[in-house]
Motif scaffolding. Structure first.
Motif, mmCIF file in Angstrom:
data_model
loop_
_atom_site.group_PDB
_atom_site.id
_atom_site.type_symbol
_atom_site.label_atom_id
_atom_site.label_comp_id
_atom_site.label_asym_id
_atom_site.label_seq_id
_atom_site.Cartn_x
_atom_site.Cartn_y
_atom_site.Cartn_z
ATOM 1 N N PRO A 1 0.815 -1.190 -0.095
ATOM 2 C CA PRO A 1 0.059 0.201 0.019
ATOM 3 C C PRO A 1 0.822 1.203 0.007
ATOM 4 O O PRO A 1 2.002 1.097 0.601
ATOM 5 N N ASN A 2 0.361 2.175 -0.699
ATOM 6 C CA ASN A 2 1.234 3.602 -0.600
ATOM 7 C C ASN A 2 1.267 4.031 0.628
ATOM 8 O O ASN A 2 0.433 4.088 1.568
ATOM 9 N N GLY A 3 2.527 4.667 0.833
ATOM 10 C CA GLY A 3 2.714 5.295 2.196
ATOM 11 C C GLY A 3 4.169 5.343 2.582
ATOM 12 O O GLY A 3 5.233 4.646 1.910
ATOM 13 N N ASP A 4 4.636 5.679 3.915
ATOM 14 C CA ASP A 4 5.863 5.664 4.299
ATOM 15 C C ASP A 4 6.490 4.269 4.228
ATOM 16 O O ASP A 4 7.871 4.260 3.832
ATOM 17 N N PHE A 5 5.969 3.166 4.686
ATOM 18 C CA PHE A 5 6.699 1.909 4.524
ATOM 19 C C PHE A 5 7.100 1.481 3.444
ATOM 20 O O PHE A 5 8.179 1.226 3.071
ATOM 21 N N ARG A 6 6.116 1.380 2.377
ATOM 22 C CA ARG A 6 6.614 1.293 0.837
ATOM 23 C C ARG A 6 7.541 2.022 0.369
ATOM 24 O O ARG A 6 8.620 1.738 -0.152
ATOM 25 N N ASN A 7 7.538 3.489 0.797
ATOM 26 C CA ASN A 7 8.708 4.447 0.417
ATOM 27 C C ASN A 7 9.933 3.938 0.949
ATOM 28 O O ASN A 7 11.170 4.201 0.212
ATOM 29 N N LYS A 8 9.969 3.660 2.101
ATOM 30 C CA LYS A 8 11.224 3.312 2.757
ATOM 31 C C LYS A 8 11.761 2.318 2.090
ATOM 32 O O LYS A 8 13.249 2.120 1.889
ATOM 33 N N LYS A 9 11.014 1.041 1.918
ATOM 34 C CA LYS A 9 11.622 -0.041 1.525
ATOM 35 C C LYS A 9 11.974 0.169 0.008
ATOM 36 O O LYS A 9 13.136 -0.412 -0.255
ATOM 37 N N CYS B 1 12.872 7.874 -1.816
ATOM 38 C CA CYS B 1 13.716 8.463 -0.485
ATOM 39 C C CYS B 1 12.828 9.892 -0.382
ATOM 40 O O CYS B 1 12.745 10.232 0.832
ATOM 41 N N GLN B 2 12.828 10.491 -1.154
ATOM 42 C CA GLN B 2 12.206 11.944 -0.993
ATOM 43 C C GLN B 2 10.717 11.843 -0.569
ATOM 44 O O GLN B 2 10.516 12.738 0.265
ATOM 45 N N ALA B 3 10.077 11.238 -1.090
ATOM 46 C CA ALA B 3 8.701 10.758 -0.646
ATOM 47 C C ALA B 3 8.757 10.245 0.826
ATOM 48 O O ALA B 3 7.818 10.860 1.609
ATOM 49 N N TYR B 4 9.635 9.435 1.267
ATOM 50 C CA TYR B 4 9.702 9.267 2.747
ATOM 51 C C TYR B 4 10.085 10.398 3.613
ATOM 52 O O TYR B 4 9.502 10.839 4.580
ATOM 53 N N PHE B 5 11.232 11.138 3.210
ATOM 54 C CA PHE B 5 11.582 12.180 4.098
ATOM 55 C C PHE B 5 10.506 13.282 4.108
ATOM 56 O O PHE B 5 10.548 14.072 4.913
ATOM 57 N N ALA B 6 9.695 13.505 2.698
ATOM 58 C CA ALA B 6 8.533 14.548 3.024
ATOM 59 C C ALA B 6 7.837 14.592 4.028
ATOM 60 O O ALA B 6 7.391 15.387 4.608
ATOM 61 N N THR B 7 7.628 13.382 4.515
ATOM 62 C CA THR B 7 6.491 13.034 5.578
ATOM 63 C C THR B 7 7.343 12.579 6.878
ATOM 64 O O THR B 7 6.606 12.425 7.862
ATOM 65 N N ASN B 8 8.591 12.761 6.924
ATOM 66 C CA ASN B 8 9.291 12.502 7.992
ATOM 67 C C ASN B 8 10.517 13.216 8.165
ATOM 68 O O ASN B 8 11.789 12.882 8.344
ATOM 69 N N SER B 9 10.391 14.506 7.975
ATOM 70 C CA SER B 9 11.384 15.605 7.640
ATOM 71 C C SER B 9 12.121 15.800 9.155
ATOM 72 O O SER B 9 13.459 16.357 8.834
ATOM 73 N N THR B 10 12.027 15.417 10.209
ATOM 74 C CA THR B 10 12.890 15.592 11.306
ATOM 75 C C THR B 10 13.466 14.230 11.927
ATOM 76 O O THR B 10 14.159 14.076 12.892
ATOM 77 N N ALA C 1 16.300 11.427 6.879
ATOM 78 C CA ALA C 1 17.452 12.465 6.510
ATOM 79 C C ALA C 1 18.649 11.745 5.646
ATOM 80 O O ALA C 1 18.808 12.058 4.757
ATOM 81 N N LEU C 2 18.773 10.471 6.524
ATOM 82 C CA LEU C 2 19.997 9.864 5.830
ATOM 83 C C LEU C 2 19.583 9.208 4.485
ATOM 84 O O LEU C 2 20.278 9.513 3.334
ATOM 85 N N LEU C 3 18.424 8.554 4.392
ATOM 86 C CA LEU C 3 17.958 8.068 3.156
ATOM 87 C C LEU C 3 18.010 9.181 2.058
ATOM 88 O O LEU C 3 18.126 8.769 0.989
ATOM 89 N N ASP C 4 17.135 10.184 2.394
ATOM 90 C CA ASP C 4 17.179 11.523 1.368
ATOM 91 C C ASP C 4 18.540 11.809 0.719
ATOM 92 O O ASP C 4 18.629 11.811 -0.138
ATOM 93 N N THR C 5 19.407 11.680 1.889
ATOM 94 C CA THR C 5 20.888 12.477 1.595
ATOM 95 C C THR C 5 21.355 11.485 0.612
ATOM 96 O O THR C 5 21.882 12.018 -0.569
#
Length: 245
Positions: free
Chosen positions: A55-63, A116-125, A130-134
């Motif tokens: 399903p769309n969401g943080d878990f999917r984006n992170k993986k 990575c950017q989609a995950y960081f967008a909803t978990n910016s702190t 931050a590491l994955l986005d970088t």
């Protein structure tokens, strides 16, 4: 440094118990289990296919972020060496580690960055986000630098299809060709994309998240590339400075 090592292990899919339990339906759990088996077999394409069915969401984006980074060739040793060397040649070192360039690897880097950017967008702190986005941003830029070993352009805005005369598996300053702006040189679109990538690195979040070593390493990227909106030649010059000759 211990925190960075643990988080980098996450990027390379080796754990550190940072993942929250996945609470989904049976079909989603099946996709997750299949993806895990694919990773155990070293089949990143299979893992990505199954993660894409979650399903769309943080878990999917992170993986997906992690799987795409791993598929491009980003390993724990590569990342540790880059972070710990604290050199203005960091981008060049990562580019060299990602040679040889190919279209699939370049596409995977873009897809990984998107996730990575989609995950960081909803978990910016969050430090992991931050590491994955970088790493997504650094990988996308470095893949483009690695491309110079094979393809260049004859002019800004020109087609990126001029075969490199070196094509020797080594990224050198002459592959980028700047200063005199004498063609052939690194393609304008790739230079501009690197410029955008570097500007988007969440440096302040890295520092606040206790990732000071990575923050310091990012700070050594030649300023001509990190500056907002430099001319293509200035950004290309900065990339040359990031290459150890």
């Amino acid at each position: 440094m211990k925190k960075i090592i643990c988080l980098l292990a996450v990027v390379t899919l080796s754990g550190c118990n940072l993942w929250a339990p996945f609470d989904g339906g049976s079909s989603s759990q099946d996709y997750l289990e299949k993806a895990t088996k694919c990773l155990d077999d070293g089949d990143f394409s299979c893992a990505i296919s199954n993660y894409s069915s979650l399903p769309n969401g943080d878990f999917r984006n992170k993986k997906l972020c992690m799987a795409y980074l791993a598929k491009t060739g980003v390993t724990l040793n590569v990342l540790l060496n880059i972070v710990t060397e604290k050199s203005d040649n960091m981008l060049g070192s990562l580019a060299q580690a990602l040679v040889p360039w190919d279209e699939t690897k370049a596409s995977d880097a873009v897809s990984g960055l998107t996730s990575c950017q989609a995950y960081f967008a909803t978990n910016s702190t969050d430090s992991t986000a931050a590491l994955l986005d970088t790493m997504g941003l650094l990988t996308d830029c470095s893949i483009r630098i690695a491309k110079t070993d094979q393809f260049l352009a004859m002019s800004n805005g020109g087609a990126c299809n001029v075969p490199s005369t070196s094509n020797d598996g080594l990224i050198t300053q002459s592959d980028i060709q700047a200063g005199s702006n004498l063609a052939p040189f690194m393609c304008e679109a790739d230079v501009q994309a690197c410029n955008v990538d570097v500007q988007a690195i969440p440096s302040s979040v890295l520092s606040q998240a206790g990732l000071g070593d990575l923050h310091d390493a990012i700070g050594l990227i030649p300023p001509g590339l990190a500056a907002s909106g430099p001319a293509t030649t200035a950004a290309r010059d900065a990339i040359v400075q990031a290459i150890a000759n």
